[in-house]
Design a protein around this motif. Structure first.
Motif, mmCIF file in Angstrom:
data_model
loop_
_atom_site.group_PDB
_atom_site.id
_atom_site.type_symbol
_atom_site.label_atom_id
_atom_site.label_comp_id
_atom_site.label_asym_id
_atom_site.label_seq_id
_atom_site.Cartn_x
_atom_site.Cartn_y
_atom_site.Cartn_z
ATOM 1 N N THR A 182 0.603 -1.482 -0.142
ATOM 2 C CA THR A 182 0.183 0.128 0.161
ATOM 3 C C THR A 182 1.157 1.543 0.296
ATOM 4 O OG1 THR A 182 -2.117 0.756 0.943
ATOM 5 C CG2 THR A 182 0.003 0.194 2.662
ATOM 6 N N GLY A 183 0.836 2.461 -0.398
ATOM 7 C CA GLY A 183 1.156 3.615 -0.391
ATOM 8 C C GLY A 183 0.640 5.020 -1.266
ATOM 9 N N GLY A 184 1.145 5.703 -1.040
ATOM 10 C CA GLY A 184 0.096 6.826 -1.097
ATOM 11 C C GLY A 184 0.598 8.064 -0.594
ATOM 12 N N ILE A 185 -0.268 9.529 -0.440
ATOM 13 C CA ILE A 185 0.005 10.952 -0.499
ATOM 14 C C ILE A 185 -0.460 11.486 0.161
ATOM 15 C CG2 ILE A 185 1.964 10.792 -2.470
ATOM 16 C CD1 ILE A 185 -0.391 12.929 -3.717
ATOM 17 N N GLY A 186 -0.160 12.551 1.602
ATOM 18 C CA GLY A 186 -1.065 13.240 1.806
ATOM 19 C C GLY A 186 -0.843 14.805 2.611
#
Length: 227
Positions: A182-186
């Motif tokens: 899982t991965g992402g930005i915020g």
């Protein structure tokens, strides 16, 4: 059930260590909550496998994503240089939807508009490496998920009447444990509120026999708060 207890026990050990670190030194360990929406699907031989699960029907479907939600808690453990380790525990809804036309067995002359929704509900344990640069954040890491419930809901109707509505417990047809990334930005605001977007990429075959190339996928958007 034994696997679920082991997963939860592992997370409890991490939380305990983080709490001890918080009380023992200047490192700022923080806890948080988050929740949001999933747009989930299954990639691979998913349509064929779900068609085979719908008893009493023989149909052709179009695959659509399932909209669900996720919610849970996290602990953020700084390691220096703007980076941190962030384990968490989430209730995570996945699966997918098929829509199309049924041809009922023993009544092949009758075509019905139908929907089959596969609901896969997991307890997920992500362990993220997170980089924070000002308010901007980027994160990625492995995730292990335990299947808490698997249900297939099939419906069909014609001329405004619902003539078929049945729920199936299909937990025995799926792996209890799913592994992925899982991965992402915020973005983290100064008051503790944050927003994020992420992508889950399943690496393990989800069917119990591991014979189908079918894998979980999900896009996520959500909000949270760090204490």
């Amino acid at each position: 059930m034994k696997k679920q207890f082991l997963l939860l026990a592992g997370l409890a050990a991490v939380l305990s260590a983080a709490a001890q670190q918080k009380s023992a030194g200047p490192e700022k360990v923080s806890f948080g909550i988050k929740a949001g929406l999933n747009s989930a699907s299954i990639k691979g031989e998913a349509s064929e496998s779900l068609n085979g699960m719908v008893d009493y029907t023989d149909g052709i479907f179009n695959t659509e994503s399932r909209t669900g939600f996720y919610a849970g808690g996290t602990v953020n453990i700084p390691v220096g240089g703007g980076f941190s380790i962030e384990p968490g525990i989430l209730y995570d809804q996945k699966g997918y939807v098929l829509q199309g036309s049924y041809g009922l067995k023993d009544a092949e002359f009758l075509s019905l508009n139908g929907k089959a929704r596969l609901n896969l509900n997991y307890i997920s344990l992500p362990v993220l490496v997170k980089g924070t640069f000002g308010g901007f954040q980027a994160f990625a890491g492995p995730q292990v998920s335990y299947l808490a419930q698997a249900q297939l809901h099939a419906t069909a109707g014609a001329l405004g009447f619902n003539v078929f509505n049945k729920r199936y417990d299909v937990a025995d047809q799926f792996n209890k444990v799913d592994f992925g990334l899982t991965g992402g930005i915020g973005y983290q605001f100064n008051n503790g509120f944050h927003i994020n977007a992420a992508y889950d990429h399943g690496l393990g075959k989800i069917d119990a026999d591991r014979s189908l190339d079918a894998y979980n996928r999900a896009f996520k958007v959500g909000v949270g708060f760090r204490f």
